[in-house]
Design a protein around this motif. Structure first.
Motif, PDB file in Angstrom:
ATOM      1  N   ARG A 116     -45.987 -47.704 -16.436  1.00  0.00           N
ATOM      2  CA  ARG A 116     -45.070 -46.663 -16.886  1.00  0.00           C
ATOM      3  C   ARG A 116     -43.604 -47.078 -16.699  1.00  0.00           C
ATOM      4  N   PRO A 117     -42.747 -46.638 -17.595  1.00  0.00           N
ATOM      5  CA  PRO A 117     -41.308 -46.896 -17.424  1.00  0.00           C
ATOM      6  C   PRO A 117     -40.816 -46.307 -16.097  1.00  0.00           C
ATOM      7  N   ARG A 118     -39.775 -46.924 -15.554  1.00  0.00           N
ATOM      8  CA  ARG A 118     -39.226 -46.481 -14.272  1.00  0.00           C
ATOM      9  C   ARG A 118     -37.848 -45.860 -14.468  1.00  0.00           C
ATOM     10  N   ILE A 119     -37.414 -45.105 -13.503  1.00  0.00           N
ATOM     11  CA  ILE A 119     -36.071 -44.553 -13.582  1.00  0.00           C
ATOM     12  C   ILE A 119     -35.039 -45.683 -13.473  1.00  0.00           C
ATOM     13  N   HIS A 120     -35.386 -46.769 -12.764  1.00  0.00           N
ATOM     14  CA  HIS A 120     -34.480 -47.909 -12.652  1.00  0.00           C
ATOM     15  C   HIS A 120     -34.259 -48.576 -14.010  1.00  0.00           C
ATOM     16  N   ASP A 121     -35.187 -48.369 -14.949  1.00  0.00           N
ATOM     17  CA  ASP A 121     -35.026 -48.945 -16.286  1.00  0.00           C
ATOM     18  C   ASP A 121     -33.856 -48.320 -17.039  1.00  0.00           C
ATOM     19  N   LEU A 122     -33.350 -47.184 -16.577  1.00  0.00           N
ATOM     20  CA  LEU A 122     -32.131 -46.631 -17.167  1.00  0.00           C
ATOM     21  C   LEU A 122     -30.956 -47.579 -16.932  1.00  0.00           C
ATOM     22  N   ARG A 123     -30.952 -48.224 -15.782  1.00  0.00           N
ATOM     23  CA  ARG A 123     -29.905 -49.216 -15.477  1.00  0.00           C
ATOM     24  C   ARG A 123     -30.049 -50.422 -16.396  1.00  0.00           C
ATOM     25  N   HIS A 124     -31.298 -50.877 -16.595  1.00  0.00           N
ATOM     26  CA  HIS A 124     -31.534 -51.993 -17.504  1.00  0.00           C
ATOM     27  C   HIS A 124     -31.124 -51.627 -18.929  1.00  0.00           C
ATOM     28  N   THR A 125     -31.421 -50.403 -19.312  1.00  0.00           N
ATOM     29  CA  THR A 125     -31.071 -49.953 -20.661  1.00  0.00           C
ATOM     30  C   THR A 125     -29.555 -49.958 -20.852  1.00  0.00           C
ATOM     31  N   PHE A 126     -28.831 -49.486 -19.854  1.00  0.00           N
ATOM     32  CA  PHE A 126     -27.373 -49.479 -19.929  1.00  0.00           C
ATOM     33  C   PHE A 126     -26.840 -50.903 -20.105  1.00  0.00           C
ATOM     34  N   ALA A 127     -27.323 -51.828 -19.282  1.00  0.00           N
ATOM     35  CA  ALA A 127     -26.828 -53.206 -19.334  1.00  0.00           C
ATOM     36  C   ALA A 127     -27.157 -53.852 -20.668  1.00  0.00           C
ATOM     37  N   THR A 128     -28.367 -53.628 -21.158  1.00  0.00           N
ATOM     38  CA  THR A 128     -28.785 -54.222 -22.423  1.00  0.00           C
ATOM     39  C   THR A 128     -27.940 -53.698 -23.573  1.00  0.00           C
ATOM     40  N   ARG A 129     -27.701 -52.391 -23.596  1.00  0.00           N
ATOM     41  CA  ARG A 129     -26.892 -51.809 -24.670  1.00  0.00           C
ATOM     42  C   ARG A 129     -25.438 -52.288 -24.595  1.00  0.00           C
ATOM     43  N   ALA A 130     -24.940 -52.461 -23.389  1.00  0.00           N
ATOM     44  CA  ALA A 130     -23.565 -52.948 -23.238  1.00  0.00           C
ATOM     45  C   ALA A 130     -23.430 -54.345 -23.829  1.00  0.00           C
TER      46      ALA A 130
END
Length: 307
Positions: free
Chosen positions: A235-249
């Motif tokens: 399952r996706p993790r809440i920490h993946d929100l940080r990964h998502t931010f970095a990837t989009r940046a």
């Protein structure tokens, strides 16, 4: 005695800037075991036997042996009777799991699900807290622990967060988008109506600081409610929100010149609070299309297409 050598070794390394809190505890435990075993010097056999008992995984066994080996190397310089365990034989490469990158639609669904969590009388802030927390993490790339440690005094004028003494004992300033500032101000107005004397930004039942266990439990409920990757084995993790931010940046960066790419990485690494820039480069490896974009830019640069 070995325990005295541990204190001397730890004191010397702390004077050089190392914290070594866990190392101190483990080395003290090891030397007590060695003394009970009748050892006056560090013995490889004793170190191997002890780490096999106290370590539950190959990775932790490697780390414990590495700590003993560093300590033994320090003593060996004074007394060659100390044996240095060959901990490298137990090294196992650490494979970081691929991050789950949330789509824009998934983020919207998660925020909607958080805002519609079941109301709990003892916790009137529940819906507001989790919606604000997810929004803040997605918009700033903060670590969950950094968000939970925020206090009202850390919200600086101009929409800036003061992140204090984080994972690597570094503090940093994190600017927020105007939309995030507006959402946070709205949340704080609701919080002010029900909060007690505690000054943490995110509070749980009874006005207490919110813990990770509460956050993860609510996040799993939000994932289910929003139907985010329901069939995915991991399952996706809440920490993946940080990964998502970095990837989009990185994805949204249109800089193509070599010096601009380097500057973008340094800026993002600083914003995320990484101790070393290699941790930021990991996002390229973890997200193949980003690697392809950078490789394409490098080829154009080499071909002279880009000035």
């Amino acid at each position: 005695m070995l325990i005295d050598d541990v204190h001397r070794y730890i004191s010397l390394r702390r004077a050089l800037g190392f914290k070594l809190d866990k190392t101190d505890r483990y080395l003290e435990a090891f030397t007590r075991h060695a003394a009970a075993n009748g050892d006056s010097h560090i013995r490889t056999a004793t170190a191997l036997a002890w780490t096999a008992v106290v370590s539950s995984t190959p990775g932790s066994r490697y780390r414990r042996l590495q700590e003993i080996a560093d300590f033994a190397r320090f003593l060996h310089a004074e007394d060659a009777a100390h044996e240095i365990p060959q901990h490298h034989h137990y090294y196992r490469p650490c494979v970081r799991p691929a991050p789950y990158i949330y789509t824009s639609d998934e983020l919207v669904r998660m925020l909607h699900a958080a805002a519609n969590l079941r109301h709990q009388k003892p916790s009137p802030l529940r819906r507001h807290v989790h919606a604000m927390l997810i929004g803040l993490l997605a918009a700033t790339g903060l670590r969950v622990s950094e968000a939970l440690n925020l206090r009202l005094g850390d919200l600086l004028p101009g929409g800036v967060l003061h992140i204090r003494q984080t994972k690597f004992d570094k503090s940093r300033l994190v600017p927020m988008h105007a939309s995030v500032v507006a959402a946070l101000e709205a949340y704080l107005r609701v919080r002010a109506k029900v909060a007690g004397v505690d000054d943490h930004v995110f509070l749980t039942v009874g006005g207490r600081p919110m813990g990770l266990g509460t956050v993860h439990a609510a996040f799993h409920a939000i994932l289910n409610k929003a139907k985010i990757a329901p069939d995915r084995p991991r399952r996706p993790r809440i920490h993946d929100l940080r990964h998502t931010f970095a990837t989009r940046a990185l994805t949204q960066s249109h800089a193509m010149r070599r010096e601009d790419v380097a500057r973008d990485f340094v800026a993002l690494s600083t914003y995320l609070g990484h101790s070393e820039i290699r941790h930021t480069y990991w996002y390229l490896e973890a997200t193949p299309h980003l690697m392809g974009d950078i490789a394409g830019a490098a080829e154009m640069l080499a071909a002279g297409v880009i000035a």
